[in-house]
Design an enzyme around this catalytic site. Structure first.
Site, PDB file in Angstrom:
ATOM      1  N   LYS A 286       0.841  -1.199   0.000  1.00  0.00           N
ATOM      2  CA  LYS A 286       0.000   0.000   0.000  1.00  0.00           C
ATOM      3  C   LYS A 286       0.879   1.252   0.000  1.00  0.00           C
ATOM      4  O   LYS A 286       2.011   1.233   0.450  1.00  0.00           O
ATOM      5  CB  LYS A 286      -0.925   0.012   1.220  1.00  0.00           C
ATOM      6  CG  LYS A 286      -1.810  -1.236   1.339  1.00  0.00           C
ATOM      7  CD  LYS A 286      -2.906  -1.255   0.282  1.00  0.00           C
ATOM      8  CE  LYS A 286      -3.755  -2.513   0.377  1.00  0.00           C
ATOM      9  NZ  LYS A 286      -3.277  -3.600  -0.468  1.00  0.00           N
ATOM     10  N   ASP A 287       0.281   2.331  -0.456  1.00  0.00           N
ATOM     11  CA  ASP A 287       0.961   3.603  -0.610  1.00  0.00           C
ATOM     12  C   ASP A 287       1.456   4.149   0.720  1.00  0.00           C
ATOM     13  O   ASP A 287       0.940   3.809   1.781  1.00  0.00           O
ATOM     14  CB  ASP A 287      -0.026   4.600  -1.227  1.00  0.00           C
ATOM     15  CG  ASP A 287       0.663   5.830  -1.780  1.00  0.00           C
ATOM     16  OD1 ASP A 287       1.896   5.809  -1.930  1.00  0.00           O
ATOM     17  OD2 ASP A 287      -0.031   6.820  -2.053  1.00  0.00           O
TER      18      ASP A 287
END
Length: 654
Positions: A286-287
């Site tokens: 995930k970012d």
């Protein structure tokens, strides 16, 4: 449904009193940090625009590819005093970066007029919830620890975490990690009782997997002696004998994190738990610049130990614990659900309605987003192309040569030294962080010599090396899809490709009415794919010929770099799309509540009905390997590259 050419949308506007009053706040906002993931199995997320400052200068290395080994805190501690966070100087440096058109992103599918807005003005404006393979959306909503039927010696009491002094913990960690020549550590038992000794035994074994303990009398005093039970192997394999047979070997939990990417988070957790990162598994990365919620699994670490981390970690929360017999596998997820706030929007209610209806009904072009290609003057796809061409001198040159643009000071000095001397040892001395791609390649050149660049390049972790050639595939795909939409629009035509199960077949003239644009796929170039039968099939060949590559021979003499290819839908229609326009006055106030806010009982934000600013709150779900920024690009009709956004913001700040 007509296609629309990409036009630059200016954010120039007269500065009102409100703008002036908020200028200081705006200048403090941070520009985005790129997602460090670009793999095909996870979902990629990228920022559109924020205010430029030093944070991006510190985060935009020449390659966006994540290293398999974490740099932990080394990078954070190395700041170069030469770097100026002034927006204008940064925009000037970013003139050398990429724009969307440089990587083939040129078309839109909707006909509405674009408008401006700011994404990730705060990282909390971008929330990602993972969707598991069963379709369940991950949420953090329970901190409780599951209770076993049988009592487990591994489960530590609260006293376990406080009975050892900081000095004891330091000595035990060094023993556990074999960092010194000591074969054991002796801990004196103050206030000697059997209960106290039991707690110390338990603390050592549960907090330092791989260590065993025994009690000894020395000069009339009781000592707990900690020692290695199985040498180096014990560290990688947490003790098995203390784990109940009835309990699943893997503790699954939901990880809520703020402003940290997944690998950084796992490295922090492993450091606190004193275990190796490879005992953790997950379905997708995930970012960083976001709030993200995802499932993680860890081998033979109890929920109680994990729950204790909630008291000592910043920007992390762990919960929803359960024991299962299997780890998680990369790519097993169904996708991600996004909650996004676009602040300070300029669009009319009509424009916004048109944009969001189009996103829901038609969708967006499934382009690979900007973070796939790097942020500086040397795009990652160029290095990938040189690898496929077997041009290893070019690969070395592209990675190490000086380049204009935003980079850390020590990287600039390293490149200058390389250009001047072509001496790997001298260039390495300029590089305090050795785990970056440049450092790894230089170490390889030092080890194997300048005449064996292939082996030197092989020192870079495999995933990172493959990112370069995947970037080239993505570059070709983006360009070909733009050509396909320009040539044939938003309808299926004879010669297009569609999938029957996992097999691609051509759409024939007599069947074309049975298909829509949402059924059409296009190939990433490789030896195991077929190409469209119309003009775009020829366009693939022409593009690869121009790059000195043979589309009919995508096998490489080094097996790792042979491309089999894949198929990708050209239009994605997001699911569960909803939106709302809200007014606000203070850019620092969150515009929705997170999982953590709900758990902590925080009330919903109270928003004015006629605030100075307007924001668009939008929610949507996307499948894996699609870029949320490309959906947002379709709504705003704006170039999402850092180069373009930085220049627009600098213009506005003036």
């Amino acid at each position: 449904m007509e296609t629309v050419e990409m036009n630059s949308v200016s954010l120039k506007r007269p500065r009102s009193e409100d703008d002036v009053a908020n200028a200081d706040e705006i200048k403090r906002q941070k520009i985005s940090e790129k997602s460090k993931t670009g793999n095909d199995s996870g979902q990629s997320v990228e920022t559109v625009t924020e205010q430029p400052d030093k944070s991006l200068l510190e985060d935009t290395k020449n390659e966006i590819i994540p290293n398999e080994e974490s740099e932990e805190q080394e990078d954070e501690e190395l700041e170069d005093s030469d770097e100026d966070g002034d927006p204008e100087s940064f925009a000037d440096m970013m003139k050398h970066g990429l724009t969307e058109s440089d990587v083939g992103i040129t078309k839109f599918v909707s006909s509405h007029k674009g408008f401006s807005g700011i994404l990730k003005e705060r990282y909390s404006d971008f929330v990602v919830h993972e969707i598991g393979k069963d379709g369940r959306v991950s949420h953090l909503d329970d901190f409780s620890v599951p209770v076993d039927d049988e009592v487990n010696f591994e489960d530590p009491s609260e006293e376990t975490f406080t009975v050892l002094s900081d000095e004891d913990k330091q000595r035990l960690e060094e023993l556990q990690l074999l960092k010194n020549k000591e074969t054991s550590v002796a801990i004196e038992v103050i206030e000697d009782t059997k209960e106290k000794r039991t707690v110390i035994h338990q603390a050592v074994k549960s907090l330092f997997p791989g260590l065993e303990t025994k009690t000894e009398d020395r000069d009339g005093k009781k000592y707990i002696i900690a020692y290695h039970a199985a040498g180096k192997k014990a560290l990688a394999n947490p003790r098995k004998h203390s784990w109940p047979k009835s309990r699943g070997s893997y503790c699954h939990f939901v990880l809520y994190k703020e402003n940290k990417d997944t690998m950084d988070a796992i490295n922090v957790l492993s450091k606190f738990l004193r275990v190796k990162p490879n005992i953790f598994s997950y379905m997708g990365t995930k970012d960083k610049r976001a709030i993200t919620v995802q499932e993680i699994a860890v081998l033979r670490i109890t929920a109680q130990r994990l729950a204790h981390l909630n008291k000592c970690l910043m920007n992390f929360k762990l919960g929803n614990f359960s024991y299962k017999n299997h780890p998680l596998k990369l790519g097993e997820l169904q996708g991600n659900h996004f909650t996004v706030v676009l602040r300070n929007i300029t669009g009319t209610d009509d424009q916004i309605e048109q944009a969001m209806h189009s996103l829901r009904e038609i969708g967006f072009i499934n382009y690979y987003g900007m973070q796939r290609f790097g942020t500086t003057a040397v795009p990652t796809y160029q290095i990938g192309r040189a690898i496929l061409q077997n041009n290893w001198n070019e690969v070395m040159d592209l990675i190490l040569k000086p380049r204009p643009g935003a980079e850390k000071g020590y990287l600039v000095k390293c490149r200058e030294e390389w250009a001047k001397t072509k001496d790997p040892a001298a260039a390495l001395k300029k590089l305090p962080v050795k785990r970056c791609v440049e450092g790894q390649l230089l170490r390889g050149l030092l080890k194997y010599g300048m005449k064996n660049i292939i082996s030197a390049f092989g020192i870079i972790p495999r995933n990172n090396r493959l990112m370069y050639i995947h970037s080239y595939q993505s570059y070709v795909w983006n360009n070909m899809v733009s050509k396909r939409i320009e040539e044939y629009g938003l309808r299926a035509v004879p010669g297009d490709l569609t999938l029957k199960g996992a097999t691609a077949v051509h759409i024939e003239e007599e069947d074309v009415d049975n298909y829509t644009i949402h059924d059409v796929v296009m190939p990433l170039p490789g030896f195991d794919v077929i190409y469209p039968k119309h003009k775009i099939g020829e366009a693939y060949k022409e593009m690869l010929v121009a790059d000195n590559l043979d589309i009919n021979n995508m096998r490489h003499k080094i097996r790792d770099y042979s491309l089999s290819g894949a198929y990708r839908k050209i239009i994605i229609r997001p699911q569960n799309v909803s939106w709302e326009v809200v007014a606000y006055d203070d850019p620092r106030i969150p515009l929705f509540t997170t999982d953590l806010d709900k758990l902590e009982g925080k009330p919903l934000p109270v928003l004015p009905t006629d605030g100075k600013f307007r924001a668009l709150k939008m929610e949507f779900s996307l499948p894996p390997s699609t870029y949320a920024t490309m959906a947002i690009r379709e709504v705003l009709k704006m170039d999402t590259s850092i180069k373009n956004q930085t220049q627009l913001n600098t213009t506005w700040l003036r």
